[in-house]
Structures are given as structure tokens and as C-alpha cells.
Write an enzyme that holds these catalytic residues in place. Structure first.
Site, PDB file in Angstrom:
ATOM      1  N   HIS A  56      58.363 -64.780  70.496  1.00  0.00           N
ATOM      2  CA  HIS A  56      58.064 -63.885  69.375  1.00  0.00           C
ATOM      3  C   HIS A  56      57.825 -64.715  68.121  1.00  0.00           C
ATOM      4  O   HIS A  56      58.168 -65.895  68.079  1.00  0.00           O
ATOM      5  CB  HIS A  56      59.228 -62.915  69.136  1.00  0.00           C
ATOM      6  CG  HIS A  56      60.468 -63.616  68.665  1.00  0.00           C
ATOM      7  ND1 HIS A  56      61.380 -64.180  69.531  1.00  0.00           N
ATOM      8  CD2 HIS A  56      60.923 -63.892  67.414  1.00  0.00           C
ATOM      9  CE1 HIS A  56      62.349 -64.755  68.831  1.00  0.00           C
ATOM     10  NE2 HIS A  56      62.094 -64.602  67.544  1.00  0.00           N
ATOM     11  N   HIS A 106      54.781 -69.397  62.979  1.00  0.00           N
ATOM     12  CA  HIS A 106      54.886 -70.293  64.129  1.00  0.00           C
ATOM     13  C   HIS A 106      55.544 -69.553  65.286  1.00  0.00           C
ATOM     14  O   HIS A 106      56.205 -68.536  65.087  1.00  0.00           O
ATOM     15  CB  HIS A 106      55.700 -71.549  63.780  1.00  0.00           C
ATOM     16  CG  HIS A 106      57.141 -71.265  63.520  1.00  0.00           C
ATOM     17  ND1 HIS A 106      57.594 -70.733  62.324  1.00  0.00           N
ATOM     18  CD2 HIS A 106      58.236 -71.404  64.304  1.00  0.00           C
ATOM     19  CE1 HIS A 106      58.905 -70.571  62.391  1.00  0.00           C
ATOM     20  NE2 HIS A 106      59.322 -70.964  63.578  1.00  0.00           N
TER      21      HIS A 106
END
EC number: 3.1.4.58
Length: 176
Positions: free
Chosen positions: A39, A122
Site C-alpha cells: 500500500h 513511495h
């Protein structure tokens, strides 16, 4: 309960990321993220009492956005490849993901939540427990790799349940 707000990656990205996860899991001192746990964290909330849950959900339901595309390119490490603690895949975006993260933060800071650092898009793929030079080799190997593109259509309020085998993430609510 330990909470965070995130965008889950879709199955096509999970598949394309599996080779690096497999390599990282073979490195001593590194814990690769389980594919189902991949995630992008928009905001980490930390330990939150259940009495705040309804207000958090109410604030998050006020966040509006249009679906947008992001792509996953390159591999790096925080704080740096020479002494990594986190291995990540870069997220390329046109600002929509950052705007979404900022919108989530603006809504929740009214409830007392704070960022510990500025949002940097990220995808965490590994956590380094003990320094190992193999990590830098893997980062170099995948530094210009492309892992595909996906459309962001929702974000989630998630609970992190810590176990000896690693965290278990549970969706508490999906916001579209």
C-alpha cells in the site's frame, strides 16, 4: 487500535513487484512486505482510541477527488542505499496523490493528528533489520525498473494488527 490511511495497490502491480519481494525475502536481516500488504501510506495515525473512530471516518468522508493514474518506477532506500532501513519503489504522479495525502491530512489535523514528516509518495517493499550489503545490490539492480501503472479510485482507513509474524492490515472503511 493502530490506524493509518492508505491507497492499496492493485493486483497487476502486486504481480509485477513479486520478483523484488522474493529477492528481498532471501536477504538476511530484511523483512519483505507481504504482497497482500502492499500500500501507499497517505497518513499514519498511530494508536487511536475507538471513541475517535466515527469522527475520523466522518472527516475522511469529506475528502473528495477524481480517479487518477500513478505509475511505479525505480527502487530506492530510506535514508539512503548505503545504510538502508526501508526499501521502496518510487511512485510517479502528476500531483494528484500528493493532493490526496494533503487533503487527508488537512481533514484529520483538526482532530489533533500530525505528520511526522512530509508526504513522499513511495511503496515500501522491505524493512531492513540488520545492515546487509546485498540490499544495495538489489536497489541498484532495480533502480530503473518499471513496475506498471494503476488507477487510484479510492483510499482506505486501515487497522494494523501487529503479530510476531508481521502486521495484518484490515480495511475499516473504503472512501471513493
Amino acid at each position: 487500535m493502530r490506524l493509518f490511511v492508505a491507497v492499496d495497490v492493485d493486483d497487476s502491480i502486486r504481480e509485477k513487484v513479486k520478483p523484488i519481494l522474493k529477492e528481498l525475502s532471501g536477504v538476511s536481516g530484511v523483512k519483505a512486505v507481504e504482497p497482500e500488504n502492499l500500500h501507499i501510506t497517505l497518513l499514519f495515525l498511530g494508536e487511536v482510541g475507538e471513541e475517535k473512530l466515527a469522527r475520523i471516518e466522518e472527516r475522511l468522508s469529506e475528502v473528495t477527488f477524481q480517479p487518477f493514474k500513478i505509475s511505479f518506477e525505480g527502487v530506492g532506500a530510506f535514508p539512503n542505499p548505503g545504510s538502508p532501513r526501508v526499501v521502496w519503489i518510487g511512485v510517479k504522479e502528476e500531483g494528484e496523490l500528493t493532493r490526496l495525502a494533503n487533503s487527508v491530512y488537512e481533514k484529520l489535523k483538526k482532530l489533533g493528528f500530525r505528520r511526522d514528516k512530509d508526504f513522499k509518495a513511495h511503496l515500501t517493499v522491505g524493512r531492513v533489520k540488520r545492515k546487509n550489503p546485498e540490499v544495495a545490490d538489489i536497489v541498484r539492480k532495480y533502480s530503473s525498473e518499471s513496475f506498471g501503472e494503476m488507477e487510484v479510485r479510492d483510499f482506505r482507513l486501515k487497522q494494523s494488527i501487529l503479530t510476531p509474524k508481521g502486521p495484518i492490515y484490515k480495511d475499516l472503511r473504503v472512501f471513493e
